[in-house]
Enzyme design. Structure first.
Site, PDB file in Angstrom:
ATOM      1  N   HIS A 142       7.821   6.429  10.161  1.00 53.23           N
ATOM      2  CA  HIS A 142       6.996   6.278   8.961  1.00 53.23           C
ATOM      3  C   HIS A 142       6.197   7.578   8.823  1.00 53.23           C
ATOM      4  CE1 HIS A 142       4.859   4.605   5.770  1.00 53.23           C
ATOM      5  NE2 HIS A 142       4.247   3.597   6.330  1.00 53.23           N
ATOM      6  N   LYS A 168      23.202  -7.567  -4.511  1.00 53.63           N
ATOM      7  CA  LYS A 168      24.612  -7.796  -4.890  1.00 53.63           C
ATOM      8  C   LYS A 168      25.553  -7.188  -3.864  1.00 53.63           C
ATOM      9  CE  LYS A 168      23.275  -7.327  -9.706  1.00 53.63           C
ATOM     10  NZ  LYS A 168      23.190  -6.307 -10.759  1.00 53.63           N
ATOM     11  N   ARG A 212      11.752   2.792   1.366  1.00 54.63           N
ATOM     12  CA  ARG A 212      11.458   1.928   2.524  1.00 54.63           C
ATOM     13  C   ARG A 212      12.618   0.958   2.664  1.00 54.63           C
ATOM     14  NH1 ARG A 212       6.119  -0.992   4.435  1.00 54.63           N
ATOM     15  NH2 ARG A 212       5.776   1.191   4.866  1.00 54.63           N
ATOM     16  N   ARG A 223       0.793  -1.230   0.000  1.00 57.00           N
ATOM     17  CA  ARG A 223       0.000   0.000   0.000  1.00 57.00           C
ATOM     18  C   ARG A 223       0.819   1.271   0.000  1.00 57.00           C
ATOM     19  NH1 ARG A 223      -3.663  -2.060   2.503  1.00 57.00           N
ATOM     20  NH2 ARG A 223      -2.521  -3.987   2.480  1.00 57.00           N
ATOM     21  N   THR A 224       1.900   1.304   0.758  1.00 61.95           N
ATOM     22  CA  THR A 224       2.666   2.552   0.798  1.00 61.95           C
ATOM     23  C   THR A 224       3.265   2.842  -0.584  1.00 61.95           C
ATOM     24  OG1 THR A 224       3.183   2.129   3.103  1.00 61.95           O
ATOM     25  CG2 THR A 224       4.487   3.795   2.025  1.00 61.95           C
TER      26      THR A 224
END
Lengths: 138, 304
Positions: free
Chosen positions: B129, B80, B101, B51-52
């Site tokens: 957040h 990597k 995020r 959702r974010t």
């Protein structure tokens, strides 16, 4: 107990009793080739007991590290037997790579090249927090 | 160039400004449909989040901009071994703004120090957040008209719940806000939040394990999910995950105009039967999140 006065060097005074050795280690004083004396549990009017470190040479000291260990410390620079400069140490606003963040969720736990930076968030209680994850320094 | 890593990076005046922009977008979205034409948002999601990420992407599309990015670290150069610093330096060459995020706390802060474009923290582990908090604030503002004088109950995982910590921080800046902190003993609000925010600002609050008893006092009930990914120990998660389940029966003594909020996703902490209750605002809250992200993108890109 008598330790001879120094002609040219540094006296780190008013160290809280018991913290002298910690300061000696964190400042890497063991790596110096000159004489270094640690006096433990010396009598002190101000503190009751205190530790003192005497370094028989004028060297560059990281005052931020000293301030982090104990902001009550005074550093005296001695030249030609005279106390040339006396610095009252304060807790630094920021310390870099002095201590490591121990939070396993912190980005510094996986990215090794990042500097470990802590900022002073509560001067009264000497609380330092990691600038990345805000965990309290332990 | 400005980044938003923590909700407290924004002053209350700036939050008011963002709310005003969001309300204007709600009133007349068309006016904004080309505001970010030619601009690109990079969504760097090192941890899955539906959702974010979609909210950020929808926000940018609705502003007429474009989006590029990845949605989990497995499909990025992080797999990597590339550092966050290097990733954002490269992405800064391609995008005008970054939403990031990351499962590790502080990663977006590192990104903001290295990027040459604004970085928005879209969630860093259990830490911050801020855009969820913006969604929460717009919802409260739209429903209650003001922040001053409200009583907010937080329920569930208050220990690892980053949305809870951010919202407590944000609301603590307004007058006469009080909190009821409802959680199992193992998941209480961290002591530094109590000491450095609530006690330091002399804010009225109390802690309890009893949701139903606290219910009649609340103007806002902010439910949270006990998140599996925050536990190192699976057994602790299983033991605590069903501590609070909101059902229509439990709402019997709630105020008629109480708002039920939840940052989503929900698992089972709010029974689906509650969805029909007019006080259930969590889907509206998600929509408000998109508007606030639009407002924030406009602000950080300095688009008039």
């Amino acid at each position: 107990m008598i330790i001879n006065p120094i002609e040219n060097g540094i006296v780190i005074d008013h160290i809280k009793a018991g913290k002298g050795m910690q300061l000696y280690n964190i400042l890497h004083l063991g790596e110096l080739s000159c004489s270094v004396a640690i006096i433990k549990n010396a009598n002190s009017v101000k503190l009751g007991k205190k530790d003192i470190i005497k370094i028989d040479e004028v060297i560059d000291l990281d005052l931020d590290i000293i301030g982090y260990i104990d902001p009550g410390i005074t550093v005296n620079i001695i030249r030609n037997g005279v106390n040339e400069k006396r610095v009252n140490i304060e807790a630094p606003e920021r310390i870099t790579n002095v201590i490591k963040c121990k939070n396993p969720r912190c980005i510094t736990s996986v990215e090794q090249e990042l500097p470990h930076v802590f900022k002073l968030t509560d001067r009264e209680n000497m609380v330092y927090r990691c600038i990345y994850c805000e965990s309290k320094a332990k | 160039m400005r980044s938003v890593i923590d909700i407290l990076d924004l002053s209350t005046e700036e939050i008011d400004e963002l709310i005003e922009t969001a309300l204007d977008i709600i009133a007349d979205g068309k006016k904004y449909s080309e505001k970010c034409k030619g601009k690109k948002l990079a969504t760097l999601f090192f941890e899955p989040s539906t959702r974010t990420r979609l909210s950020f992407e929808a926000a940018m599309y609705e502003l007429g901009g474009q989006v590029l990015g990845f949605s989990d670290s497995g499909s990025s150069s992080a797999s990597k071994g590339e550092s966050v610093s290097d990733t954002v330096r490269v992405v800064s060459c391609y995008a005008d703004i970054i939403a990031m995020r990351h499962p590790k706390e502080g990663a977006p802060m590192v990104a903001s120090m290295k990027a040459s474009v604004p970085v928005i923290n879209a969630g860093d582990g259990g830490h911050n957040h801020p855009t969820q908090t913006l969604a929460d604030l717009l919802t409260i503002k739209r429903e209650k008209g003001a922040f001053e004088g409200i009583t907010v109950g937080f329920c569930g995982d208050l220990k690892f719940g980053r949305t809870v910590h951010s919202l407590i921080g944000a609301l603590s800046r307004y007058k006469n806000v009080s909190f009821v902190l409802i959680s199992p003993d193992e998941l209480t609000v961290p002591s530094y939040i109590k000491k450095e925010i609530l006690d330091a600002k002399n804010i009225k609050y109390y802690e309890t394990t009893d949701l139903e008893k606290a219910m009649p006092e609340l103007d806002i009930l902010y439910m949270t999910r006990v998140q599996r990914e925050r536990f190192f120990n699976e057994q602790d998660y299983i033991r605590l995950k069903d501590s609070y389940i909101l059902t229509p029966e439990k709402l019997k003594n709630a105020k008629e105009d109480m708002c039920i909020l939840h940052p989503l996703p929900r698992v089972n902490e709010i029974s689906v039967a509650v969805d029909e209750d007019p006080r259930a605002l969590y889907f509206k809250q998600a929509l408000n999140g998109k508007y606030m992200r639009m407002a924030l993108i406009l602000k950080l890109l300095e688009v008039q």
